[in-house]
Design a protein around this motif. Structure first.
Motif, PDB file in Angstrom:
ATOM      1  N   ASN A   4       0.793  -1.227   0.000  1.00 39.91           N
ATOM      2  CA  ASN A   4       0.000   0.000   0.000  1.00 39.91           C
ATOM      3  C   ASN A   4       0.828   1.281   0.000  1.00 39.91           C
ATOM      4  O   ASN A   4       0.286   2.357  -0.248  1.00 39.91           O
ATOM      5  CB  ASN A   4      -0.904   0.025   1.237  1.00 39.91           C
ATOM      6  N   MET A  56       0.716  12.989  -1.375  1.00 43.76           N
ATOM      7  CA  MET A  56       1.328  14.047  -2.176  1.00 43.76           C
ATOM      8  C   MET A  56       0.256  14.866  -2.895  1.00 43.76           C
ATOM      9  O   MET A  56       0.352  16.088  -2.976  1.00 43.76           O
ATOM     10  CB  MET A  56       2.332  13.469  -3.171  1.00 43.76           C
ATOM     11  N   SER A  57      -0.781  14.214  -3.384  1.00 41.84           N
ATOM     12  CA  SER A  57      -1.889  14.922  -4.037  1.00 41.84           C
ATOM     13  C   SER A  57      -2.608  15.823  -3.046  1.00 41.84           C
ATOM     14  O   SER A  57      -2.936  16.971  -3.350  1.00 41.84           O
ATOM     15  CB  SER A  57      -2.889  13.929  -4.636  1.00 41.84           C
ATOM     16  N   GLN A  58      -2.827  15.319  -1.845  1.00 47.38           N
ATOM     17  CA  GLN A  58      -3.499  16.112  -0.816  1.00 47.38           C
ATOM     18  C   GLN A  58      -2.626  17.282  -0.371  1.00 47.38           C
ATOM     19  O   GLN A  58      -3.132  18.387  -0.154  1.00 47.38           O
ATOM     20  CB  GLN A  58      -3.883  15.244   0.372  1.00 47.38           C
ATOM     21  N   ALA A 105       3.118   2.805  -1.918  1.00 47.69           N
ATOM     22  CA  ALA A 105       3.172   3.667  -3.105  1.00 47.69           C
ATOM     23  C   ALA A 105       1.842   4.396  -3.306  1.00 47.69           C
ATOM     24  O   ALA A 105       1.818   5.596  -3.585  1.00 47.69           O
ATOM     25  CB  ALA A 105       3.528   2.855  -4.343  1.00 47.69           C
ATOM     26  N   ARG A 106       0.744   3.692  -3.126  1.00 50.50           N
ATOM     27  CA  ARG A 106      -0.578   4.304  -3.290  1.00 50.50           C
ATOM     28  C   ARG A 106      -0.805   5.373  -2.229  1.00 50.50           C
ATOM     29  O   ARG A 106      -1.288   6.469  -2.525  1.00 50.50           O
ATOM     30  CB  ARG A 106      -1.667   3.228  -3.205  1.00 50.50           C
ATOM     31  N   TRP A 107      -0.451   5.074  -0.972  1.00 49.67           N
ATOM     32  CA  TRP A 107      -0.619   6.046   0.110  1.00 49.67           C
ATOM     33  C   TRP A 107       0.249   7.281  -0.129  1.00 49.67           C
ATOM     34  O   TRP A 107      -0.190   8.400   0.095  1.00 49.67           O
ATOM     35  CB  TRP A 107      -0.265   5.439   1.448  1.00 49.67           C
ATOM     36  N   ALA A 108       1.473   7.072  -0.578  1.00 46.63           N
ATOM     37  CA  ALA A 108       2.363   8.209  -0.840  1.00 46.63           C
ATOM     38  C   ALA A 108       1.784   9.094  -1.935  1.00 46.63           C
ATOM     39  O   ALA A 108       1.802  10.327  -1.826  1.00 46.63           O
ATOM     40  CB  ALA A 108       3.756   7.709  -1.228  1.00 46.63           C
ATOM     41  N   GLU A 109       1.254   8.491  -2.989  1.00 49.32           N
ATOM     42  CA  GLU A 109       0.647   9.262  -4.077  1.00 49.32           C
ATOM     43  C   GLU A 109      -0.560  10.055  -3.576  1.00 49.32           C
ATOM     44  O   GLU A 109      -0.730  11.232  -3.906  1.00 49.32           O
ATOM     45  CB  GLU A 109       0.231   8.326  -5.212  1.00 49.32           C
ATOM     46  N   GLN A 110      -1.393   9.430  -2.756  1.00 53.58           N
ATOM     47  CA  GLN A 110      -2.554  10.123  -2.198  1.00 53.58           C
ATOM     48  C   GLN A 110      -2.130  11.298  -1.315  1.00 53.58           C
ATOM     49  O   GLN A 110      -2.712  12.392  -1.407  1.00 53.58           O
ATOM     50  CB  GLN A 110      -3.413   9.152  -1.387  1.00 53.58           C
TER      51      GLN A 110
END
Length: 63
Positions: free
Chosen positions: A13, A22-24, A15-20
């Motif tokens: 999880n 960073m978007s936030q 990579a997905r959490w990091a992307e979320q």
């Protein structure tokens, strides 16, 4: 609170959490807590605060 053994389940999880996150952060929804600042010449004091676990939030060195 989680146990150390639960950290092994985080791998798929991350990579997905990091992307979320960073978007936030880019949208201004997430901001770091800046606990203390130190002038660059007091970098040793900043490191001591972190190592002694007296720092709360982020510790920044200012130029």
């Amino acid at each position: 609170m989680i146990g150390i053994e639960q950290l092994f389940d985080f791998g798929p999880n991350v990579a997905r959490w990091a992307e979320q996150m960073m978007s936030q952060a880019a949208a201004g929804l997430v901001r770091p807590v800046i606990g203390q600042t130190f002038p660059l010449e007091r970098a040793a004091d900043a490191h001591a605060a972190i190592e002694n676990r007296t720092a709360v939030g982020k510790t920044l060195l200012l130029v």
